[in-house]
Design an enzyme around this catalytic site. Structure first.
Site, PDB file in Angstrom:
ATOM      1  N   VAL A  15      60.511  -3.885  57.222  1.00 61.57           N
ATOM      2  CA  VAL A  15      60.186  -2.509  57.601  1.00 61.57           C
ATOM      3  C   VAL A  15      60.336  -2.329  59.117  1.00 61.57           C
ATOM      4  O   VAL A  15      60.839  -1.304  59.587  1.00 61.57           O
ATOM      5  CB  VAL A  15      58.766  -2.128  57.122  1.00 61.57           C
ATOM      6  CG1 VAL A  15      58.371  -0.750  57.622  1.00 61.57           C
ATOM      7  CG2 VAL A  15      58.691  -2.164  55.604  1.00 61.57           C
ATOM      8  N   SER A  40      57.408 -15.751  66.544  1.00 68.53           N
ATOM      9  CA  SER A  40      58.531 -15.050  67.177  1.00 68.53           C
ATOM     10  C   SER A  40      58.271 -14.744  68.649  1.00 68.53           C
ATOM     11  O   SER A  40      59.220 -14.514  69.412  1.00 68.53           O
ATOM     12  CB  SER A  40      58.784 -13.716  66.458  1.00 68.53           C
ATOM     13  OG  SER A  40      59.019 -13.909  65.099  1.00 68.53           O
ATOM     14  N   CYS A 162      54.701   2.877  49.071  1.00 60.72           N
ATOM     15  CA  CYS A 162      56.080   3.362  48.883  1.00 60.72           C
ATOM     16  C   CYS A 162      56.361   3.899  47.479  1.00 60.72           C
ATOM     17  O   CYS A 162      57.372   4.554  47.257  1.00 60.72           O
ATOM     18  CB  CYS A 162      57.069   2.257  49.229  1.00 60.72           C
ATOM     19  SG  CYS A 162      56.722   0.693  48.414  1.00 60.72           S
ATOM     20  N   GLN A 190      60.503  -0.168  40.435  1.00 64.26           N
ATOM     21  CA  GLN A 190      60.501  -0.335  41.888  1.00 64.26           C
ATOM     22  C   GLN A 190      61.468  -1.425  42.351  1.00 64.26           C
ATOM     23  O   GLN A 190      61.505  -2.522  41.804  1.00 64.26           O
ATOM     24  CB  GLN A 190      59.075  -0.651  42.358  1.00 64.26           C
ATOM     25  CG  GLN A 190      58.096   0.446  41.966  1.00 64.26           C
ATOM     26  CD  GLN A 190      56.701   0.286  42.541  1.00 64.26           C
ATOM     27  OE1 GLN A 190      55.751   0.795  41.969  1.00 64.26           O
ATOM     28  NE2 GLN A 190      56.559  -0.396  43.662  1.00 64.26           N
ATOM     29  N   HIS A 257      62.788   3.664  44.581  1.00 68.02           N
ATOM     30  CA  HIS A 257      61.729   3.584  43.579  1.00 68.02           C
ATOM     31  C   HIS A 257      61.802   4.837  42.691  1.00 68.02           C
ATOM     32  O   HIS A 257      61.795   5.970  43.183  1.00 68.02           O
ATOM     33  CB  HIS A 257      60.343   3.552  44.255  1.00 68.02           C
ATOM     34  CG  HIS A 257      60.014   2.242  44.915  1.00 68.02           C
ATOM     35  ND1 HIS A 257      60.847   1.146  44.920  1.00 68.02           N
ATOM     36  CD2 HIS A 257      58.897   1.854  45.599  1.00 68.02           C
ATOM     37  CE1 HIS A 257      60.269   0.149  45.573  1.00 68.02           C
ATOM     38  NE2 HIS A 257      59.096   0.555  45.997  1.00 68.02           N
ATOM     39  N   THR A 344      62.190   2.191  51.429  1.00 69.60           N
ATOM     40  CA  THR A 344      62.009   1.717  52.809  1.00 69.60           C
ATOM     41  C   THR A 344      62.277   2.817  53.837  1.00 69.60           C
ATOM     42  O   THR A 344      61.940   2.653  55.003  1.00 69.60           O
ATOM     43  CB  THR A 344      62.883   0.475  53.141  1.00 69.60           C
ATOM     44  OG1 THR A 344      64.254   0.854  53.156  1.00 69.60           O
ATOM     45  CG2 THR A 344      62.632  -0.656  52.176  1.00 69.60           C
TER      46      THR A 344
HETATM   47  P1  NAP Z   1      57.961  -8.648  56.117  1.00 66.65           P
HETATM   48  O1  NAP Z   1      59.416  -8.443  55.996  1.00 66.65           O
HETATM   49  O2  NAP Z   1      57.360  -9.861  55.498  1.00 66.65           O
HETATM   50  O3  NAP Z   1      57.598  -8.646  57.708  1.00 66.65           O
HETATM   51  C1  NAP Z   1      56.314  -9.016  58.171  1.00 66.65           C
HETATM   52  C2  NAP Z   1      56.192  -8.824  59.681  1.00 66.65           C
HETATM   53  O4  NAP Z   1      54.840  -9.162  60.055  1.00 66.65           O
HETATM   54  C3  NAP Z   1      57.122  -9.708  60.500  1.00 66.65           C
HETATM   55  O5  NAP Z   1      57.523  -9.026  61.665  1.00 66.65           O
HETATM   56  C4  NAP Z   1      56.212 -10.858  60.893  1.00 66.65           C
HETATM   57  O6  NAP Z   1      56.580 -11.514  62.114  1.00 66.65           O
HETATM   58  C5  NAP Z   1      54.902 -10.123  61.114  1.00 66.65           C
HETATM   59  N1  NAP Z   1      53.771 -11.033  61.061  1.00 66.65           N
HETATM   60  C6  NAP Z   1      53.497 -11.981  60.137  1.00 66.65           C
HETATM   61  N2  NAP Z   1      52.381 -12.668  60.484  1.00 66.65           N
HETATM   62  C7  NAP Z   1      51.952 -12.131  61.658  1.00 66.65           C
HETATM   63  C8  NAP Z   1      50.869 -12.413  62.527  1.00 66.65           C
HETATM   64  N3  NAP Z   1      49.990 -13.377  62.268  1.00 66.65           N
HETATM   65  N4  NAP Z   1      50.725 -11.660  63.661  1.00 66.65           N
HETATM   66  C9  NAP Z   1      51.610 -10.670  63.933  1.00 66.65           C
HETATM   67  N5  NAP Z   1      52.674 -10.364  63.148  1.00 66.65           N
HETATM   68  C10 NAP Z   1      52.829 -11.079  62.030  1.00 66.65           C
HETATM   69  O7  NAP Z   1      57.125  -7.430  55.525  1.00 66.65           O
HETATM   70  P2  NAP Z   1      57.619  -5.896  55.330  1.00 66.65           P
HETATM   71  O8  NAP Z   1      58.172  -5.692  53.973  1.00 66.65           O
HETATM   72  O9  NAP Z   1      58.410  -5.502  56.506  1.00 66.65           O
HETATM   73  O10 NAP Z   1      56.222  -5.125  55.299  1.00 66.65           O
HETATM   74  C11 NAP Z   1      55.494  -4.860  56.495  1.00 66.65           C
HETATM   75  C12 NAP Z   1      54.311  -3.975  56.173  1.00 66.65           C
HETATM   76  O11 NAP Z   1      54.767  -2.728  55.646  1.00 66.65           O
HETATM   77  C13 NAP Z   1      53.398  -4.565  55.094  1.00 66.65           C
HETATM   78  O12 NAP Z   1      52.047  -4.225  55.400  1.00 66.65           O
HETATM   79  C14 NAP Z   1      53.858  -3.884  53.827  1.00 66.65           C
HETATM   80  O13 NAP Z   1      52.843  -3.837  52.849  1.00 66.65           O
HETATM   81  C15 NAP Z   1      54.192  -2.507  54.346  1.00 66.65           C
HETATM   82  N6  NAP Z   1      55.163  -1.730  53.544  1.00 66.65           N
HETATM   83  C16 NAP Z   1      56.329  -2.257  53.105  1.00 66.65           C
HETATM   84  C17 NAP Z   1      57.217  -1.449  52.384  1.00 66.65           C
HETATM   85  C18 NAP Z   1      58.554  -1.949  51.896  1.00 66.65           C
HETATM   86  O14 NAP Z   1      59.237  -1.154  51.212  1.00 66.65           O
HETATM   87  N7  NAP Z   1      58.977  -3.193  52.209  1.00 66.65           N
HETATM   88  C19 NAP Z   1      56.908  -0.128  52.122  1.00 66.65           C
HETATM   89  C20 NAP Z   1      55.695   0.386  52.598  1.00 66.65           C
HETATM   90  C21 NAP Z   1      54.850  -0.427  53.305  1.00 66.65           C
HETATM   91  P3  NAP Z   1      57.406 -12.906  62.124  1.00 66.65           P
HETATM   92  O15 NAP Z   1      58.817 -12.556  61.799  1.00 66.65           O
HETATM   93  O16 NAP Z   1      57.225 -13.365  63.514  1.00 66.65           O
HETATM   94  O17 NAP Z   1      56.774 -13.783  61.091  1.00 66.65           O
END
Ligand code: NAP
Length: 366
Positions: A15, A40, A162, A190, A257, A344
């Protein structure tokens, strides 16, 4: 006009990258601050995301920025003081909702507004869950939130799960025109990008459907009630009298979705022609706001009996429109339809950017 500097927490994730991509060339906002996990932090963005870049152009725009640790509040405060950080989009996945709440509160307390994608604060009574076209009035809770917590410029606003945009906006359009909704049965299909990257193992997804997504059915049933609710005594009270049952399924698609929906109305029931007229003419955000991310038509109707389809319809109107089809009577309830939205974009980063544009126009983000 110089652009408003914005940060992305979780900038390396699925995201976070989508935010960066959608904000390339944004007329009002410029990404100046990227933060992620300690893994990172300290690296150039291009090195931190090596091997997991999902969108074109983001390295050219931000590859040389140094990634901050999202929990390093000194770094965020320094950037704010230097005028390079006015607000943040939060897209972190900490795996711990209490820790996520605290992190977002720390930014708000430091005077940095937070627009979050995470579910941690969705049930905090004074935090608005915004779908801009549906409940833009809920931003009125922000001064109350700030006053109750002693925050000056900072606040927290979130966007919903989402899976719910594909039916919540069409339902709102009907409610707005005086039709009471009593019950709803929703079955969602989804896409895998909803689970982030790398997400669901390919051997679970190829040639398969998984009829369970942890926590998703509860969110799909409850979040619309807060969004359709109203501000009362410094909190957002849920809409009453609507009961939703959801079945959420993970299907082997990249994005988009879909929701198959049956609706039971109160005593006043719209005809199919009325439903089409209401959805086809639905516009809720005042046009004069001219929000760059807003779709021209929030609800697009497809008359073909085999639409909407994710591959053909998910990108409609900047991937920000909800596409509806198969609008027909229901022999058990009153109305059946299929809704589709891009998870997304409309359901994550695009919806968050639209909320930020609204909050900027309303004077909450400067
Ligand atoms: P993701 O691809 O797993 O990315 C997670 C992010 O969080 C990465 O930048 C990661 O950094 C960071 N992170 C992990 N551990 C951390 C820590 N201890 N401190 C600070 N940052 C940390 O997840 P995503 O799908 O992008 O989802 C992100 C959020 O959006 C989630 O809360 C999810 O529920 C929500 N969301 C997702 C969607 C979707 O369609 N995917 C839709 C709505 C909402 P590193 O790379 O450094 O590990």
């Amino acid at each position: 006009m110089s652009k408003i500097p914005v940060g992305i927490l979780g900038a390396t994730g699925m995201v976070g990258q989508q935010y960066l991509y959608l904000l390339l060339n944004h007329p009002w906002f410029e990404v100046t601050y990227l933060a992620a996990s300690p893994r990172s932090a300290g690296q150039k963005y291009r090195d931190a995301v090596a091997g997991r870049v999902h969108f074109p152009g983001i390295l050219e725009a931000a590859g040389d920025l140094i990634v901050a640790d999202a929990s390093d509040m000194d770094a965020a405060a320094s950037a704010q003081k230097a005028g390079t950080l006015n607000f943040v989009f939060s897209a972190v996945e900490l795996g711990d909702k209490e820790a996520t709440k605290k992190l977002e509160e720390a930014y708000a307390a430091a005077g940095i507004p937070v627009l979050s994608n995470d579910s941690a604060h969705r049930w905090t009574p004074d935090v608005p869950v915004l779908i801009a076209e549906v409940n833009h009035g809920h931003t009125g809770i922000i001064p109350l939130q700030q006053k109750a917590r002693g925050w000056d410029r900072g606040f927290i606003a979130v966007k919903p799960n989402c899976s719910i945009q594909s039916y919540t906006t069409p339902l709102y359009a009907l409610i707005q025109r005086g039709f009471q909704i009593k019950q709803l049965i929703v079955s969602t299909l989804q896409a895998v990008s909803g689970a982030g990257y790398p997400g669901v193992p390919s051997l679970d997804m190829i040639d398969n459907i998984v009829p369970y997504i942890g926590g998703e059915e509860e969110k799909s049933e409850e979040e619309p009630l807060k969004i359709l609710g109203s501000i009362q005594d410094g909190r957002i009270a849920n809409a009453q009298g609507i009961k939703i049952a959801a079945h959420c399924n993970r299907v082997p698609l990249t994005d988009g979705h879909t929701a198959c929906v049956s609706v039971l109305f109160g005593d006043k029931k719209p005809t199919i022609e009325e439903v089409k007229e209401i959805w086809g003419s639905f516009k809720s955000l005042p046009q004069e706001l001219e929000l760059p991310m807003a779709p021209l038509r929030p609800i697009i109707i497809r008359e073909e009996n085999n639409r909407p389809q994710p591959r053909r319809d998910r990108d409609a109107d900047k991937a920000m429109a909800v596409t509806v089809g198969r609008i027909r009577p229901c022999p058990v309830f009153d109305l059946r339809f299929v809704g589709l939205s891009h998870n997304t974009v409309r359901g994550a980063a695009g919806g968050g950017i639209l909320n930020a544009e609204l909050l900027h126009r309303q004077g909450y983000i400067k």
